[in-house]
Motif scaffolding. Structure first.
Motif, PDB file in Angstrom:
ATOM      1  N   GLY A   1       0.789  -1.231   0.000  1.00  0.00           N
ATOM      2  CA  GLY A   1       0.000   0.000   0.000  1.00  0.00           C
ATOM      3  C   GLY A   1       0.815   1.271   0.000  1.00  0.00           C
ATOM      4  O   GLY A   1       0.251   2.358  -0.069  1.00  0.00           O
ATOM      5  N   GLN A   2       2.133   1.169   0.066  1.00  0.00           N
ATOM      6  CA  GLN A   2       2.977   2.356   0.092  1.00  0.00           C
ATOM      7  C   GLN A   2       3.395   2.747  -1.319  1.00  0.00           C
ATOM      8  O   GLN A   2       3.575   1.908  -2.189  1.00  0.00           O
ATOM      9  N   ILE A   3       3.551   4.045  -1.512  1.00  0.00           N
ATOM     10  CA  ILE A   3       4.039   4.587  -2.780  1.00  0.00           C
ATOM     11  C   ILE A   3       5.489   4.977  -2.564  1.00  0.00           C
ATOM     12  O   ILE A   3       5.804   5.757  -1.674  1.00  0.00           O
ATOM     13  N   THR A   4       6.367   4.429  -3.384  1.00  0.00           N
ATOM     14  CA  THR A   4       7.796   4.633  -3.149  1.00  0.00           C
ATOM     15  C   THR A   4       8.502   5.434  -4.238  1.00  0.00           C
ATOM     16  O   THR A   4       9.719   5.513  -4.245  1.00  0.00           O
ATOM     17  N   GLY A   5       7.747   6.020  -5.170  1.00  0.00           N
ATOM     18  CA  GLY A   5       8.404   6.791  -6.217  1.00  0.00           C
ATOM     19  C   GLY A   5       7.416   7.593  -7.042  1.00  0.00           C
ATOM     20  O   GLY A   5       6.213   7.616  -6.768  1.00  0.00           O
ATOM     21  N   THR A   6       7.943   8.239  -8.058  1.00  0.00           N
ATOM     22  CA  THR A   6       7.118   9.032  -8.966  1.00  0.00           C
ATOM     23  C   THR A   6       7.249   8.494 -10.382  1.00  0.00           C
ATOM     24  O   THR A   6       8.235   7.854 -10.720  1.00  0.00           O
ATOM     25  N   ARG A   7       6.228   8.750 -11.208  1.00  0.00           N
ATOM     26  CA  ARG A   7       6.233   8.315 -12.604  1.00  0.00           C
ATOM     27  C   ARG A   7       6.953   9.292 -13.516  1.00  0.00           C
ATOM     28  O   ARG A   7       7.412   8.933 -14.577  1.00  0.00           O
ATOM     29  N   THR A   8       6.978  10.538 -13.133  1.00  0.00           N
ATOM     30  CA  THR A   8       7.576  11.562 -13.982  1.00  0.00           C
ATOM     31  C   THR A   8       8.686  12.285 -13.234  1.00  0.00           C
ATOM     32  O   THR A   8       8.815  12.169 -12.017  1.00  0.00           O
ATOM     33  N   ASN A   9       9.463  13.034 -13.969  1.00  0.00           N
ATOM     34  CA  ASN A   9      10.547  13.819 -13.371  1.00  0.00           C
ATOM     35  C   ASN A   9      10.009  15.065 -12.695  1.00  0.00           C
ATOM     36  O   ASN A   9       8.880  15.477 -12.927  1.00  0.00           O
ATOM     37  N   MET A  10      10.865  15.667 -11.901  1.00  0.00           N
ATOM     38  CA  MET A  10      10.526  16.960 -11.323  1.00  0.00           C
ATOM     39  C   MET A  10      10.540  17.998 -12.437  1.00  0.00           C
ATOM     40  O   MET A  10      10.853  17.688 -13.580  1.00  0.00           O
ATOM     41  N   ARG A  11      10.226  19.224 -12.118  1.00  0.00           N
ATOM     42  CA  ARG A  11      10.176  20.293 -13.117  1.00  0.00           C
ATOM     43  C   ARG A  11      11.487  20.351 -13.896  1.00  0.00           C
ATOM     44  O   ARG A  11      12.570  20.273 -13.335  1.00  0.00           O
ATOM     45  N   GLN A  12      11.344  20.480 -15.214  1.00  0.00           N
ATOM     46  CA  GLN A  12      12.509  20.644 -16.080  1.00  0.00           C
ATOM     47  C   GLN A  12      12.288  21.880 -16.942  1.00  0.00           C
ATOM     48  O   GLN A  12      11.230  22.023 -17.556  1.00  0.00           O
ATOM     49  N   LEU A  13      13.282  22.746 -16.970  1.00  0.00           N
ATOM     50  CA  LEU A  13      13.229  23.963 -17.775  1.00  0.00           C
ATOM     51  C   LEU A  13      14.268  23.851 -18.883  1.00  0.00           C
ATOM     52  O   LEU A  13      15.364  23.345 -18.664  1.00  0.00           O
ATOM     53  N   GLN A  14      13.898  24.342 -20.049  1.00  0.00           N
ATOM     54  CA  GLN A  14      14.793  24.244 -21.200  1.00  0.00           C
ATOM     55  C   GLN A  14      14.746  25.546 -21.991  1.00  0.00           C
ATOM     56  O   GLN A  14      13.665  26.032 -22.317  1.00  0.00           O
ATOM     57  N   PHE A  15      15.915  26.088 -22.266  1.00  0.00           N
ATOM     58  CA  PHE A  15      16.026  27.287 -23.110  1.00  0.00           C
ATOM     59  C   PHE A  15      16.774  26.906 -24.383  1.00  0.00           C
ATOM     60  O   PHE A  15      17.693  26.098 -24.348  1.00  0.00           O
ATOM     61  N   ALA A  16      16.383  27.517 -25.498  1.00  0.00           N
ATOM     62  CA  ALA A  16      17.066  27.242 -26.755  1.00  0.00           C
ATOM     63  C   ALA A  16      17.107  28.512 -27.588  1.00  0.00           C
ATOM     64  O   ALA A  16      16.187  29.330 -27.552  1.00  0.00           O
ATOM     65  N   LEU A  17      18.183  28.640 -28.303  1.00  0.00           N
ATOM     66  CA  LEU A  17      18.353  29.753 -29.222  1.00  0.00           C
ATOM     67  C   LEU A  17      18.804  29.144 -30.544  1.00  0.00           C
ATOM     68  O   LEU A  17      19.776  28.407 -30.601  1.00  0.00           O
TER      69      LEU A  17
END
Length: 139
Positions: A119-135
């Motif tokens: 019954g315990q949840i031991t993780g996440t399915r997705t990553n934490m916030r990710q920011l990306q800049f591109a030029l």
């Protein structure tokens, strides 16, 4: 933006108490509502008192897909801006954010009633916030 309700989930008791040669036997339902009066947290998503092991030689009474996983919510964001330098040259700026609000999307709780983490949840399915800049220079 993506929001989803939880997915159906089977509970297993492990081993082969029904003596059928399969290790996916479901436990007995005790009659206790696994969610009623229970505060679902990562330390315990449902009330473990709602399940009990079946005696040897019998099948459990808990139905298939009796419980659900945690729901999910995610918000990705992008911002694009093009700057024309000449008729055939352009500079493009991009900003992208994945999981912008940094909201956790939990994995499924442990489903084996004999497991120490049942019954315990031991993780996440997705990553934490990710920011990306591109030029990008286009010519």
């Amino acid at each position: 933006i993506g929001a989803h309700a939880g997915y159906p989930l089977n509970i297993f008791q492990g081993g082969d108490p029904s003596n059928t040669g399969h290790t996916f036997d479901r436990p007995n339902a005790t009659g206790v509502d696994p969610y009623s009066g229970w505060t679902s947290t990562t330390a315990g998503w449902w009330n473990p008192a709602a399940f009990s092991r079946t005696p040897d030689g019998l099948h459990g009474t808990l139905g298939r897909n009796a419980l659900t996983t945690p729901g999910s919510f995610g918000w990705d964001f992008s911002l694009h801006k093009s700057f024309n330098i000449t008729e055939q040259h352009r500079l493009e700026f991009r900003f992208e954010a994945f999981n912008l609000l940094n909201h956790p999307v939990w994995t499924s709780p442990s489903t084996g009633i004999t497991s120490a983490t049942f019954g315990q949840i031991t993780g996440t399915r997705t990553n934490m916030r990710q920011l990306q800049f591109a030029l990008k220079y286009i010519f």
